[in-house]
Design a protein around this motif. Structure first.
Motif, PDB file in Angstrom:
ATOM      1  N   VAL A   1       6.346  -5.681  -0.064  1.00  0.00           N
ATOM      2  CA  VAL A   1       5.236  -6.464  -0.624  1.00  0.00           C
ATOM      3  C   VAL A   1       4.294  -6.930   0.480  1.00  0.00           C
ATOM      4  CG1 VAL A   1       4.643  -8.593  -1.850  1.00  0.00           C
ATOM      5  CG2 VAL A   1       6.531  -7.170  -2.653  1.00  0.00           C
ATOM      6  N   LEU A   2       4.858  -7.303   1.605  1.00  0.00           N
ATOM      7  CA  LEU A   2       4.034  -7.729   2.733  1.00  0.00           C
ATOM      8  C   LEU A   2       3.101  -6.613   3.175  1.00  0.00           C
ATOM      9  CD1 LEU A   2       3.644 -10.229   4.530  1.00  0.00           C
ATOM     10  CD2 LEU A   2       5.310  -9.250   6.109  1.00  0.00           C
ATOM     11  N   LEU A   3       3.606  -5.400   3.225  1.00  0.00           N
ATOM     12  CA  LEU A   3       2.768  -4.257   3.581  1.00  0.00           C
ATOM     13  C   LEU A   3       1.747  -3.946   2.482  1.00  0.00           C
ATOM     14  CD1 LEU A   3       5.406  -1.835   5.148  1.00  0.00           C
ATOM     15  CD2 LEU A   3       3.574  -3.032   6.340  1.00  0.00           C
ATOM     16  N   ALA A   4       2.188  -4.041   1.231  1.00  0.00           N
ATOM     17  CA  ALA A   4       1.293  -3.724   0.119  1.00  0.00           C
ATOM     18  C   ALA A   4       0.117  -4.689   0.050  1.00  0.00           C
ATOM     19  CB  ALA A   4       2.075  -3.751  -1.194  1.00  0.00           C
ATOM     20  N   LEU A   5       0.385  -5.971   0.291  1.00  0.00           N
ATOM     21  CA  LEU A   5      -0.678  -6.976   0.234  1.00  0.00           C
ATOM     22  C   LEU A   5      -1.392  -7.139   1.564  1.00  0.00           C
ATOM     23  CD1 LEU A   5       1.036  -9.729  -1.951  1.00  0.00           C
ATOM     24  CD2 LEU A   5      -0.542  -7.906  -2.650  1.00  0.00           C
TER      25      LEU A   5
ATOM     26  N   THR B   1       1.882 -10.017  -6.783  1.00  0.00           N
ATOM     27  CA  THR B   1       2.318 -11.386  -6.506  1.00  0.00           C
ATOM     28  C   THR B   1       3.141 -11.941  -7.658  1.00  0.00           C
ATOM     29  OG1 THR B   1       0.410 -11.840  -5.085  1.00  0.00           O
ATOM     30  CG2 THR B   1       1.509 -13.732  -6.073  1.00  0.00           C
ATOM     31  N   ARG B   2       2.676 -11.711  -8.874  1.00  0.00           N
ATOM     32  CA  ARG B   2       3.410 -12.195 -10.046  1.00  0.00           C
ATOM     33  C   ARG B   2       4.785 -11.541 -10.146  1.00  0.00           C
ATOM     34  NH1 ARG B   2       0.119 -10.600 -13.691  1.00  0.00           N
ATOM     35  NH2 ARG B   2      -1.152 -12.485 -13.804  1.00  0.00           N
TER      36      ARG B   2
ATOM     37  N   ARG C   1       1.679 -12.954  -0.001  1.00  0.00           N
ATOM     38  CA  ARG C   1       2.003 -12.637   1.390  1.00  0.00           C
ATOM     39  C   ARG C   1       2.949 -13.676   1.975  1.00  0.00           C
ATOM     40  NH1 ARG C   1      -3.739 -12.120   2.410  1.00  0.00           N
ATOM     41  NH2 ARG C   1      -4.458  -9.967   2.124  1.00  0.00           N
ATOM     42  N   ARG C   2       2.690 -14.931   1.719  1.00  0.00           N
ATOM     43  CA  ARG C   2       3.542 -15.996   2.255  1.00  0.00           C
ATOM     44  C   ARG C   2       4.974 -15.863   1.752  1.00  0.00           C
ATOM     45  NH1 ARG C   2       0.344 -21.749   2.450  1.00  0.00           N
ATOM     46  NH2 ARG C   2      -1.475 -21.073   3.624  1.00  0.00           N
TER      47      ARG C   2
ATOM     48  N   LEU D   1      -4.669  -1.141  -3.962  1.00  0.00           N
ATOM     49  CA  LEU D   1      -4.114  -1.803  -5.143  1.00  0.00           C
ATOM     50  C   LEU D   1      -5.230  -2.208  -6.095  1.00  0.00           C
ATOM     51  CD1 LEU D   1      -1.404  -4.164  -3.586  1.00  0.00           C
ATOM     52  CD2 LEU D   1      -1.033  -2.000  -4.764  1.00  0.00           C
ATOM     53  N   ARG D   2      -5.105  -1.806  -7.334  1.00  0.00           N
ATOM     54  CA  ARG D   2      -6.092  -2.211  -8.336  1.00  0.00           C
ATOM     55  C   ARG D   2      -5.764  -3.594  -8.903  1.00  0.00           C
ATOM     56  NH1 ARG D   2      -7.005   2.066 -12.895  1.00  0.00           N
ATOM     57  NH2 ARG D   2      -8.553   0.433 -13.393  1.00  0.00           N
TER      58      ARG D   2
END
Length: 234
Positions: free
Chosen positions: A140-144, A158-159, A81-82, A151-152
């Motif tokens: 990614v911000l929305l996904a996390l 993140t990776r 997220r960061r 998300l499984r």
């Protein structure tokens, strides 16, 4: 966590097993410790001695080997997220400022000859790549964030973000340098706005790269914490 009781020993062991952003890691450990203390107090109310109450609370909480993977996944998601927020907030404004700088800065007279055929194409590639980077950060911000429950394998996101930045940034920087040298970077840096923008861009690039490497490090720690289940839950 300076005491020697079962709770302090357990939380200290958990802290040693985790890798992640400092503030988030401290918050998670504090939350875990508070939960253990509450459980121990409940056992004390049932008449158990303090040491036995803490030992029971620790047993209920689970061994470090079992609980560390869950904590590590949360730390990896926090770093993702960061990094995504950093990309979303820094890349588009920086690209806009550079385009503005190129427009208002007069081109040196020595470079008024026609530019190579690749110049315009490369400039568009840089613009689109920076737009893609900013959009990737937003996705990614929305996904996390809101999409985390769906998300499984959040640590894989993140990776992947870390790899995207670590592989793509050197290429973007190289393309920007090629455009700048062809256009005449010395003219841009002759005044303080150009110097400030150049220094700020360099600082942001280094920050983004540092944040991306931490994504790789903390997401990789998920696999090391629980190699038997990493494929299913990382």
């Amino acid at each position: 966590m300076t005491g020697g009781g079962p709770i302090d020993v357990h939380v200290t062991a958990l802290r040693s097993a985790l890798r992640g952003p400092g503030r988030l890691k401290r918050d998670l450990l504090a939350e875990a410790r508070d939960g253990l203390l509450d459980a121990a107090e409940a056992y004390e109310c049932d008449g158990l001695p303090r040491a036995e109450a803490e030992r029971r609370a620790v047993e209920d909480f689970g061994p470090v080997a079992d609980i560390a993977p869950g904590f590590q996944r949360e730390l990896a998601v926090g770093q993702g997220r960061r990094t995504a927020l950093l990309l979303f907030l820094s890349v588009p404004p920086t690209a806009f400022l550079w385009n503005l700088m190129w427009m208002i800065s007069p081109e040196p007279s020595s470079l008024t000859t026609p530019k190579p055929a690749w110049f315009g194409l490369l400039a568009r590639v840089v613009d689109y790549s920076q737009l893609l980077t900013g959009l990737t950060g937003a996705v990614v911000l929305l996904a996390l964030g809101r999409g985390l429950r769906r998300l499984r394998r959040p640590a894989l996101v993140t990776r992947s973000l870390g790899l995207f930045v670590c592989l793509g940034m050197p290429m973007t920087v190289a393309m920007c340098m090629a455009l700048g040298l062809t256009r005449g970077m010395s003219d841009i840096f002759a005044d303080w706005p150009g110097t400030a923008l150049g220094a700020g861009s360099l600082a942001l690039w280094l920050w983004q790269l540092y944040s991306a490497t931490r994504c790789l490090r903390f997401a990789g720690a998920v696999t090391r914490a629980d190699p038997a289940h990493s494929r299913s839950y990382a």
